[in-house]
Write an enzyme that holds these catalytic residues in place. Sequence first.
Site, PDB file in Angstrom:
ATOM      1  N   SER A  21       0.744  -1.163   0.047  1.00 36.57           N
ATOM      2  CA  SER A  21      -0.009  -0.096  -0.016  1.00 36.57           C
ATOM      3  C   SER A  21       0.939   1.135   0.057  1.00 36.57           C
ATOM      4  O   SER A  21       1.796   1.285   0.815  1.00 36.57           O
ATOM      5  CB  SER A  21      -0.947   0.169   1.540  1.00 36.57           C
ATOM      6  OG  SER A  21      -1.642   1.189   1.201  1.00 36.57           O
ATOM      7  N   ALA A  71       7.435  10.796   5.055  1.00 34.48           N
ATOM      8  CA  ALA A  71       6.080  11.564   6.013  1.00 34.48           C
ATOM      9  C   ALA A  71       5.302  11.820   4.873  1.00 34.48           C
ATOM     10  O   ALA A  71       5.345  13.251   4.510  1.00 34.48           O
ATOM     11  CB  ALA A  71       6.479  12.193   6.907  1.00 34.48           C
ATOM     12  N   CYS A 129       0.412   3.459  10.163  1.00 33.25           N
ATOM     13  CA  CYS A 129       1.314   4.482   9.623  1.00 33.25           C
ATOM     14  C   CYS A 129       1.983   5.495  10.920  1.00 33.25           C
ATOM     15  O   CYS A 129       1.141   5.737  11.868  1.00 33.25           O
ATOM     16  CB  CYS A 129       0.521   5.530   8.952  1.00 33.25           C
ATOM     17  SG  CYS A 129       1.272   6.941   8.339  1.00 33.25           S
TER      18      CYS A 129
HETATM   19  C1  LIG Z   1       6.104   6.525   0.170  1.00 37.16           C
HETATM   20  C2  LIG Z   1       5.599   5.397   1.109  1.00 37.16           C
HETATM   21  C3  LIG Z   1       3.964   5.499   1.263  1.00 37.16           C
HETATM   22  C4  LIG Z   1       3.426   4.629   2.064  1.00 37.16           C
HETATM   23  N1  LIG Z   1       2.067   4.646   2.236  1.00 37.16           N
HETATM   24  C5  LIG Z   1       1.553   3.809   2.841  1.00 37.16           C
HETATM   25  C6  LIG Z   1      -0.034   3.731   2.909  1.00 37.16           C
HETATM   26  O1  LIG Z   1      -0.510   4.455   2.375  1.00 37.16           O
HETATM   27  N2  LIG Z   1      -0.623   2.660   3.522  1.00 37.16           N
HETATM   28  C7  LIG Z   1       0.133   1.543   4.462  1.00 37.16           C
HETATM   29  O2  LIG Z   1      -0.424   0.800   5.042  1.00 37.16           O
HETATM   30  N3  LIG Z   1       1.311   1.665   4.165  1.00 37.16           N
HETATM   31  C8  LIG Z   1       2.077   2.445   3.564  1.00 37.16           C
HETATM   32  N4  LIG Z   1       3.454   2.384   3.261  1.00 37.16           N
HETATM   33  C9  LIG Z   1       4.202   1.379   4.053  1.00 37.16           C
HETATM   34  C10 LIG Z   1       4.349   0.312   2.967  1.00 37.16           C
HETATM   35  O3  LIG Z   1       3.171  -0.348   2.476  1.00 37.16           O
HETATM   36  C11 LIG Z   1       5.369  -0.939   3.577  1.00 37.16           C
HETATM   37  O4  LIG Z   1       4.631  -1.484   4.789  1.00 37.16           O
HETATM   38  C12 LIG Z   1       6.548  -0.386   4.061  1.00 37.16           C
HETATM   39  O5  LIG Z   1       7.269   0.533   3.162  1.00 37.16           O
HETATM   40  C13 LIG Z   1       7.716  -1.502   4.068  1.00 37.16           C
HETATM   41  O6  LIG Z   1       8.032  -2.250   3.069  1.00 37.16           O
HETATM   42  P1  LIG Z   1       9.036  -1.736   1.716  1.00 37.16           P
HETATM   43  O7  LIG Z   1      10.582  -1.819   2.707  1.00 37.16           O
HETATM   44  O8  LIG Z   1       8.897  -3.037   0.999  1.00 37.16           O
HETATM   45  O9  LIG Z   1       8.622  -0.629   1.330  1.00 37.16           O
HETATM   46  C14 LIG Z   1       4.130   3.573   2.607  1.00 37.16           C
HETATM   47  C15 LIG Z   1       5.520   3.481   2.299  1.00 37.16           C
HETATM   48  C16 LIG Z   1       6.151   4.232   1.518  1.00 37.16           C
HETATM   49  C17 LIG Z   1       7.722   4.148   1.396  1.00 37.16           C
END
Ligand SMILES: Cc1cc2nc3c(=O)[nH]c(=O)nc-3n(C[C@H](O)[C@H](O)[C@H](O)COP(=O)(O)O)c2cc1C
Length: 306
Positions: A21, A71, A129
């Site tokens: 997400s 953020a 979040c």
């Molecule tokens: C730019 C950005 C926006 C994100 N927005 C959301 C969000 O809207 N909802 C959510 O549940 N997680 C959000 N996340 C968290 C990611 O879904 C994920 O849990 C987290 O980035 C760890 O995974 P990764 O290391 O593969 O990015 C966001 C992460 C990033 C980097």
Amino acid sequence: MADLGVRLAGVALRNPFLLASGIWGESGASLSGAWNAGAGGVITKSIGSTPRPGYPNPTIEVYETWGLLNAMGLPNPGIDEYPREIEAARRAGATVIGSVFGGDEEEFARLAHQIEATGVAAVELNLSCPHAEGFGTEVGSEPEDVERIVRAVVRSVRVPVIAKITPNAADPAGLAEAAERGGAAAVSAINTLRALAIDVTLRRPVLAHGLGGLSGAAIKPVGLACVWQIYRRVKIPVIGVGGIRTGLDALEYIMAGARALQVGTAITFGGVAVFGRLNQELSDRLDQLGIARLEDAVGAAHAAHL
Ligand SMILES: Cc1cc2nc3c(=O)[nH]c(=O)nc-3n(C[C@H](O)[C@H](O)[C@H](O)COP(=O)(O)O)c2cc1C
């Protein structure tokens, strides 16, 4: 070639790699793009009751080798506008999971009900979040709150409910247990880790909001530890997320107990082509180890651990 198909809380996934997400999920076109590139399913950005512009810039700091600090402030068009994007992705054939965030159980339940109407296969609750006032960790850090919110949502929808757990709590596995008690069909772990960067010239935090959430390679060991602990304490499936960039990362999560995976930051760096590569690498890894079905590897590291 190893069979990468998995069943997740009654939903059949063609492979375990879900679009996480908040990354690449702004529109029907981008969701479909991830699906066409080989994702096993796509999770929408987290949608709230009303449009939110998000925080002012800068909202993201990029660390090439180990990830992102963000953020964003949960920018989204609101529940009245976004469903048309989901419908477009579904028309393209994608398995779509809708993500919602709210300030209390009534808001979560209402949003989940509304997003269910678009035909999503499941609903994920963003209880995690780390930088949105009134949402995220503010409503998802205590087991009683998680249980109450999940229970209210489960009562309001028919599709499986997935609770996305924060690592920014003393006992993330306790939050997963609370989600299971509330009736969650699965838990996702982890969201970003609360983090900070300082601009010493300006003598202020780099991000306009100050605190942010860390994602990418740096958080993989934290995500693995959470999945490992959660797998030991709940019966519902665990979705591993945090720093997955390669098939090897994916297999580590699976052996720690994940049944499916989410990929976020790796897509920021490599585009959705990452999905094709991850499928190939995971399949190769399983073949090398003589594991015919991905499902046979779920939690495999626990068996040998005293
Ligand atoms: C730019 C950005 C926006 C994100 N927005 C959301 C969000 O809207 N909802 C959510 O549940 N997680 C959000 N996340 C968290 C990611 O879904 C994920 O849990 C987290 O980035 C760890 O995974 P990764 O290391 O593969 O990015 C966001 C992460 C990033 C980097």
